[in-house]
Design an enzyme around this catalytic site. Sequence first.
Site, PDB file in Angstrom:
ATOM      1  N   GLY A   1      -5.886   3.683   4.783  1.00 41.58           N
ATOM      2  CA  GLY A   1      -6.283   3.127   3.220  1.00 41.58           C
ATOM      3  C   GLY A   1      -5.125   4.120   2.473  1.00 41.58           C
ATOM      4  O   GLY A   1      -5.810   4.492   1.508  1.00 41.58           O
TER       5      GLY A   1
ATOM      6  N   VAL B   1      -8.205  -1.581   9.784  1.00 43.20           N
ATOM      7  CA  VAL B   1      -8.741  -0.863  10.340  1.00 43.20           C
ATOM      8  C   VAL B   1     -10.045  -1.143  11.313  1.00 43.20           C
ATOM      9  O   VAL B   1     -10.859  -0.568  12.188  1.00 43.20           O
ATOM     10  CB  VAL B   1      -9.710   0.433   9.620  1.00 43.20           C
ATOM     11  CG1 VAL B   1      -8.519   1.220   8.943  1.00 43.20           C
ATOM     12  CG2 VAL B   1     -10.334  -0.388   8.344  1.00 43.20           C
TER      13      VAL B   1
ATOM     14  N   SER C   1     -19.646   7.726  -0.165  1.00 43.04           N
ATOM     15  CA  SER C   1     -19.650   7.254  -1.664  1.00 43.04           C
ATOM     16  C   SER C   1     -21.169   7.885  -2.202  1.00 43.04           C
ATOM     17  O   SER C   1     -22.041   7.688  -1.307  1.00 43.04           O
ATOM     18  CB  SER C   1     -19.765   5.866  -1.937  1.00 43.04           C
ATOM     19  OG  SER C   1     -20.127   5.417  -2.972  1.00 43.04           O
TER      20      SER C   1
ATOM     21  N   TYR D   1     -22.576  -2.028   0.958  1.00 40.12           N
ATOM     22  CA  TYR D   1     -21.570  -0.917   0.640  1.00 40.12           C
ATOM     23  C   TYR D   1     -22.374   0.243   0.772  1.00 40.12           C
ATOM     24  O   TYR D   1     -21.871   0.979   1.464  1.00 40.12           O
ATOM     25  CB  TYR D   1     -21.016  -0.949  -0.729  1.00 40.12           C
ATOM     26  CG  TYR D   1     -19.871   0.025  -1.188  1.00 40.12           C
ATOM     27  CD1 TYR D   1     -18.744  -0.025  -0.780  1.00 40.12           C
ATOM     28  CD2 TYR D   1     -20.386   0.997  -1.838  1.00 40.12           C
ATOM     29  CE1 TYR D   1     -17.845   0.922  -1.007  1.00 40.12           C
ATOM     30  CE2 TYR D   1     -19.304   2.007  -2.056  1.00 40.12           C
ATOM     31  CZ  TYR D   1     -18.189   1.877  -1.764  1.00 40.12           C
ATOM     32  OH  TYR D   1     -17.267   3.033  -2.309  1.00 40.12           O
TER      33      TYR D   1
ATOM     34  N   LYS E   1     -21.771   3.201   3.559  1.00 42.09           N
ATOM     35  CA  LYS E   1     -21.474   4.618   3.172  1.00 42.09           C
ATOM     36  C   LYS E   1     -22.683   5.445   3.868  1.00 42.09           C
ATOM     37  O   LYS E   1     -22.042   6.730   3.821  1.00 42.09           O
ATOM     38  CB  LYS E   1     -21.230   4.712   1.746  1.00 42.09           C
ATOM     39  CG  LYS E   1     -20.055   3.822   1.359  1.00 42.09           C
ATOM     40  CD  LYS E   1     -18.701   4.462   1.697  1.00 42.09           C
ATOM     41  CE  LYS E   1     -17.559   3.627   1.138  1.00 42.09           C
ATOM     42  NZ  LYS E   1     -16.363   4.174   1.884  1.00 42.09           N
TER      43      LYS E   1
ATOM     44  N   ILE F   1     -14.622   6.613  -9.602  1.00 39.47           N
ATOM     45  CA  ILE F   1     -13.557   7.383  -9.705  1.00 39.47           C
ATOM     46  C   ILE F   1     -12.442   6.082 -10.001  1.00 39.47           C
ATOM     47  O   ILE F   1     -12.776   4.916  -9.698  1.00 39.47           O
ATOM     48  CB  ILE F   1     -12.880   7.580  -8.233  1.00 39.47           C
ATOM     49  CG1 ILE F   1     -13.815   8.720  -7.707  1.00 39.47           C
ATOM     50  CG2 ILE F   1     -11.414   8.177  -8.148  1.00 39.47           C
ATOM     51  CD1 ILE F   1     -14.171  10.070  -8.294  1.00 39.47           C
TER      52      ILE F   1
HETATM   53  P1  NDP Z   1      -8.523   0.900  -3.503  1.00 40.98           P
HETATM   54  O1  NDP Z   1      -9.013  -0.523  -3.610  1.00 40.98           O
HETATM   55  O2  NDP Z   1      -7.758   1.697  -4.393  1.00 40.98           O
HETATM   56  O3  NDP Z   1      -7.783   1.262  -2.129  1.00 40.98           O
HETATM   57  C1  NDP Z   1      -8.231   0.873  -0.953  1.00 40.98           C
HETATM   58  C2  NDP Z   1      -7.405   1.161   0.126  1.00 40.98           C
HETATM   59  O4  NDP Z   1      -7.990   0.957   1.351  1.00 40.98           O
HETATM   60  C3  NDP Z   1      -5.922   0.427   0.292  1.00 40.98           C
HETATM   61  O5  NDP Z   1      -4.906   1.279   0.708  1.00 40.98           O
HETATM   62  C4  NDP Z   1      -6.230  -0.551   1.012  1.00 40.98           C
HETATM   63  O6  NDP Z   1      -5.082  -1.258   1.323  1.00 40.98           O
HETATM   64  C5  NDP Z   1      -6.883  -0.318   2.135  1.00 40.98           C
HETATM   65  N1  NDP Z   1      -7.798  -0.934   2.872  1.00 40.98           N
HETATM   66  C6  NDP Z   1      -8.747  -1.817   2.439  1.00 40.98           C
HETATM   67  N2  NDP Z   1      -9.252  -2.533   3.648  1.00 40.98           N
HETATM   68  C7  NDP Z   1      -8.685  -2.246   4.692  1.00 40.98           C
HETATM   69  C8  NDP Z   1      -8.636  -2.510   5.970  1.00 40.98           C
HETATM   70  N3  NDP Z   1      -9.246  -3.415   6.580  1.00 40.98           N
HETATM   71  N4  NDP Z   1      -7.498  -1.714   6.931  1.00 40.98           N
HETATM   72  C9  NDP Z   1      -6.766  -0.777   6.482  1.00 40.98           C
HETATM   73  N5  NDP Z   1      -6.966  -0.395   5.217  1.00 40.98           N
HETATM   74  C10 NDP Z   1      -7.583  -1.176   4.189  1.00 40.98           C
HETATM   75  O7  NDP Z   1      -9.925   1.934  -3.215  1.00 40.98           O
HETATM   76  P2  NDP Z   1     -10.249   3.364  -3.576  1.00 40.98           P
HETATM   77  O8  NDP Z   1      -9.219   4.324  -3.523  1.00 40.98           O
HETATM   78  O9  NDP Z   1     -11.040   3.332  -4.821  1.00 40.98           O
HETATM   79  O10 NDP Z   1     -11.252   3.670  -2.220  1.00 40.98           O
HETATM   80  C11 NDP Z   1     -10.939   4.294  -1.228  1.00 40.98           C
HETATM   81  C12 NDP Z   1     -12.158   4.770  -0.509  1.00 40.98           C
HETATM   82  O11 NDP Z   1     -13.044   5.515  -1.416  1.00 40.98           O
HETATM   83  C13 NDP Z   1     -13.018   3.867  -0.292  1.00 40.98           C
HETATM   84  O12 NDP Z   1     -13.580   4.116   1.093  1.00 40.98           O
HETATM   85  C14 NDP Z   1     -14.072   3.596  -1.050  1.00 40.98           C
HETATM   86  O13 NDP Z   1     -15.208   2.964  -0.497  1.00 40.98           O
HETATM   87  C15 NDP Z   1     -14.329   5.164  -1.537  1.00 40.98           C
HETATM   88  N6  NDP Z   1     -14.979   5.243  -2.803  1.00 40.98           N
HETATM   89  C16 NDP Z   1     -14.298   4.754  -3.826  1.00 40.98           C
HETATM   90  C17 NDP Z   1     -15.038   5.109  -5.231  1.00 40.98           C
HETATM   91  C18 NDP Z   1     -14.406   4.699  -6.595  1.00 40.98           C
HETATM   92  O14 NDP Z   1     -14.959   4.608  -7.394  1.00 40.98           O
HETATM   93  N7  NDP Z   1     -13.137   4.016  -6.474  1.00 40.98           N
HETATM   94  C19 NDP Z   1     -16.204   5.842  -5.208  1.00 40.98           C
HETATM   95  C20 NDP Z   1     -16.838   6.143  -3.907  1.00 40.98           C
HETATM   96  C21 NDP Z   1     -16.144   5.929  -2.901  1.00 40.98           C
HETATM   97  P3  NDP Z   1      -4.316  -2.591   0.618  1.00 40.98           P
HETATM   98  O15 NDP Z   1      -3.819  -2.267  -0.567  1.00 40.98           O
HETATM   99  O16 NDP Z   1      -3.127  -3.113   1.711  1.00 40.98           O
HETATM  100  O17 NDP Z   1      -5.415  -3.550   0.787  1.00 40.98           O
END
Ligand code: NDP
Length: 244
Positions: A9, A61, A139, A152, A156, A185
């Site tokens: 990701g 994934v 998270s 979620y 987590k 974030i």
């Molecule tokens: P984004 O939605 O900005 O990015 C998510 C990323 O994960 C993208 O690169 C997406 O790829 C990829 N992704 C999603 N599903 C799959 C899959 N099945 N296989 C491979 N790649 C996948 O999310 P964030 O950056 O905000 O979140 C990143 C992590 O941090 C997550 O695990 C989230 O739960 C966690 N998190 C986020 C918080 C927040 O406030 N933002 C807070 C706490 C935790 P594509 O673009 O191709 O879909």
Amino acid sequence: MAGVALVSGGSRGIGRACVRRLAADGFDVAFSYRSDEQSAVELEKEIAGLGTRVLASQVDVTDPDAVSEWVARTERDLGPIGAAVTSAGIIADGLVVSMPTARWNDVLRTNLDGVFHVCRAVAFPMVKRKSGSITMISSVSGVHGKAGQANYAAAKAGIIGFGRSLAREVGARGIRANVVAPGLIDTEMTAGLPEPVRRKMFEQIALRRAGRPEEVADLVSYLSSDRATYVTGSVVEVHGGYGG
Ligand code: NDP
């Protein structure tokens, strides 16, 4: 230390900030995405422009075979993976009483099964080499729970139990496994939150603001480095003072 880092990701949000930071730290980087090819290609060009070897791969994934193949390809093309980061994740919020089974399954499969698939695949060669570091993005919802996010939060929280267990399994082989639990974030995942909801959330955050992806990546950088050689089995929260 440096070497090769792998980020699931990694095309957007926190994962992208980790890719940038680990590249700046001297790692060659392999990262995955699911469907947003444009973001992945842009990041790949940006990182390659720094003179860093970088590989972007479309890998869901939830598919264990695709993940194993990705890890094997990364080791073949870039070299032994020294640091792995699981950041791939989704949200599909809803109250428990009305949550469709599919929405539960989608979130558990991506956010928990996906972490297992990546960690299993990277831990195997790391165990053989007796070195490596794995950092999983959980998270605060997994630590404290959150109404409307039971699926979620369950995934987590599962990462926390999984990560601590993994740390115990691989520690004797010199491998470290840690969990990072971010609060709110600013990424595309949270961009859709209405302004009044954001303001309400800020009231629960000591610093009264959302975090930046780079502020999570700084912690991931530390945990992935030789500065953190005695840190394993830890759950490190990065949330600007969330709670209360
Ligand atoms: P984004 O939605 O900005 O990015 C998510 C990323 O994960 C993208 O690169 C997406 O790829 C990829 N992704 C999603 N599903 C799959 C899959 N099945 N296989 C491979 N790649 C996948 O999310 P964030 O950056 O905000 O979140 C990143 C992590 O941090 C997550 O695990 C989230 O739960 C966690 N998190 C986020 C918080 C927040 O406030 N933002 C807070 C706490 C935790 P594509 O673009 O191709 O879909």
